[in-house]
Design an enzyme around this catalytic site. Structure first.
Site, PDB file in Angstrom:
ATOM      1  N   GLY A 204       0.779  -1.235   0.000  1.00 60.05           N
ATOM      2  CA  GLY A 204       0.000   0.000   0.000  1.00 60.05           C
ATOM      3  C   GLY A 204       0.804   1.275   0.000  1.00 60.05           C
ATOM      4  O   GLY A 204       2.013   1.269   0.096  1.00 60.05           O
ATOM      5  N   SER A 205       0.150   2.398  -0.169  1.00 60.50           N
ATOM      6  CA  SER A 205       0.756   3.703  -0.032  1.00 60.50           C
ATOM      7  C   SER A 205      -0.243   4.776  -0.441  1.00 60.50           C
ATOM      8  O   SER A 205      -1.170   5.048   0.292  1.00 60.50           O
ATOM      9  CB  SER A 205       2.040   3.826  -0.842  1.00 60.50           C
ATOM     10  OG  SER A 205       2.715   4.997  -0.460  1.00 60.50           O
ATOM     11  N   ARG A 206      -0.096   5.321  -1.667  1.00 66.84           N
ATOM     12  CA  ARG A 206      -0.912   6.484  -2.008  1.00 66.84           C
ATOM     13  C   ARG A 206      -1.091   6.599  -3.519  1.00 66.84           C
ATOM     14  O   ARG A 206      -0.217   6.230  -4.299  1.00 66.84           O
ATOM     15  CB  ARG A 206      -0.227   7.728  -1.459  1.00 66.84           C
ATOM     16  CG  ARG A 206      -0.796   9.047  -1.906  1.00 66.84           C
ATOM     17  CD  ARG A 206      -0.122  10.149  -1.139  1.00 66.84           C
ATOM     18  NE  ARG A 206      -0.122  11.411  -1.862  1.00 66.84           N
ATOM     19  CZ  ARG A 206       0.292  12.556  -1.343  1.00 66.84           C
ATOM     20  NH1 ARG A 206       0.739  12.599  -0.120  1.00 66.84           N
ATOM     21  NH2 ARG A 206       0.255  13.657  -2.053  1.00 66.84           N
TER      22      ARG A 206
END
Length: 238
Positions: A204-206
């Protein structure tokens, strides 16, 4: 009986594993299984307390389950399609809605809308709009936490641009402090189908999406959104 079959199908969908996670999950289970076998021998031949074996075994099993959950990819049956609407490209929380200058490709002021993916979110990414893929570029970079103001420009990231026939929409997968591997299947010249999967950010992240300034934003800061399902903005076209 039909209800029971439908319920079982929904459970299978929720637990489906994304292909990007096959090798990591298998390696994790293999390593943890080897550790468990070694500890079993230690209990039998080296006098390790049985309670310690079970405590570590439960911990390892829990970690295996957590890794598997990172790579879950549910089948969503309620995908929508609307050429005038920009849908969320990821599950998560809206953390940025602001006017910025996009200098990599669009070279103009845009409305940036960012969705942050926590470790509990599904980490697959979907096309927010449909059209022709006209640009794709990978950028090596740093690994700031994803909500850091500099992460959009300095973190490792992959940029994709889709020409809808009316405007060009740029969206960017951004690695974070934990996420170190971005997968992107977009190819220049191919057709992007709205809400079809195009990539995955491991752990995950953005996602940043750059929209025309005259679009109508349909979400607010802090809103929870779902990839391929939640409308983010309405595009104004004559």
């Amino acid at each position: 009986e039909p209800y029971r079959r439908q319920r079982q199908m929904c459970i299978r969908d929720r637990m489906r594993l994304a292909r990007e996670g096959y090798s990591i999950v298998l390696c994790t289970f293999a390593v943890f299984a080897a550790v468990a076998v070694g500890m079993a021998f230690a209990v039998k031949y080296a006098g390790m307390p049985v309670w310690l074996f079970w405590a570590v075994a439960v911990l390892l099993f829990g970690l295996c389950v957590c890794v598997a959950l990172f790579f879950r990819e549910p089948t969503r049956r309620e995908y929508r399609s609307d050429p005038d609407t920009v849908f969320s490209s990821a599950d998560g929380k809206v953390v940025v809605i602001e006017e910025v200058f996009e200098g990599e490709y669009l070279k103009e002021r845009c409305l940036q809308l960012s969705v942050f993916m926590s470790i509990t979110n599904v980490h697959a990414n979907w096309y927010p709009v449909g059209g022709e893929i006209v640009y794709r570029n990978n950028h090596l970079g740093r690994f700031f936490v994803a909500w850091h103001p500099k992460s959009s420009e300095e973190n490792e990231r992959t940029t994709t641009v889709v020409d809808t026939g009316h405007e060009r929409i740029l969206f960017r997968q951004i690695a974070g402090l934990v996420a170190r591997r971005i997968v992107n299947y977009a190819k220049v010249g191919e057709r992007a189908e709205q809400n079809a999967k195009y990539g995955f950010i491991k752990f995950g992240s953005r996602i940043d999406i750059f929209l025309p300034l005259d679009c109508e934003v349909l979400v607010g800061l802090g809103d929870r959104v779902r990839g391929g399902q939640t409308p983010l903005a309405k595009l104004h076209r004559e």
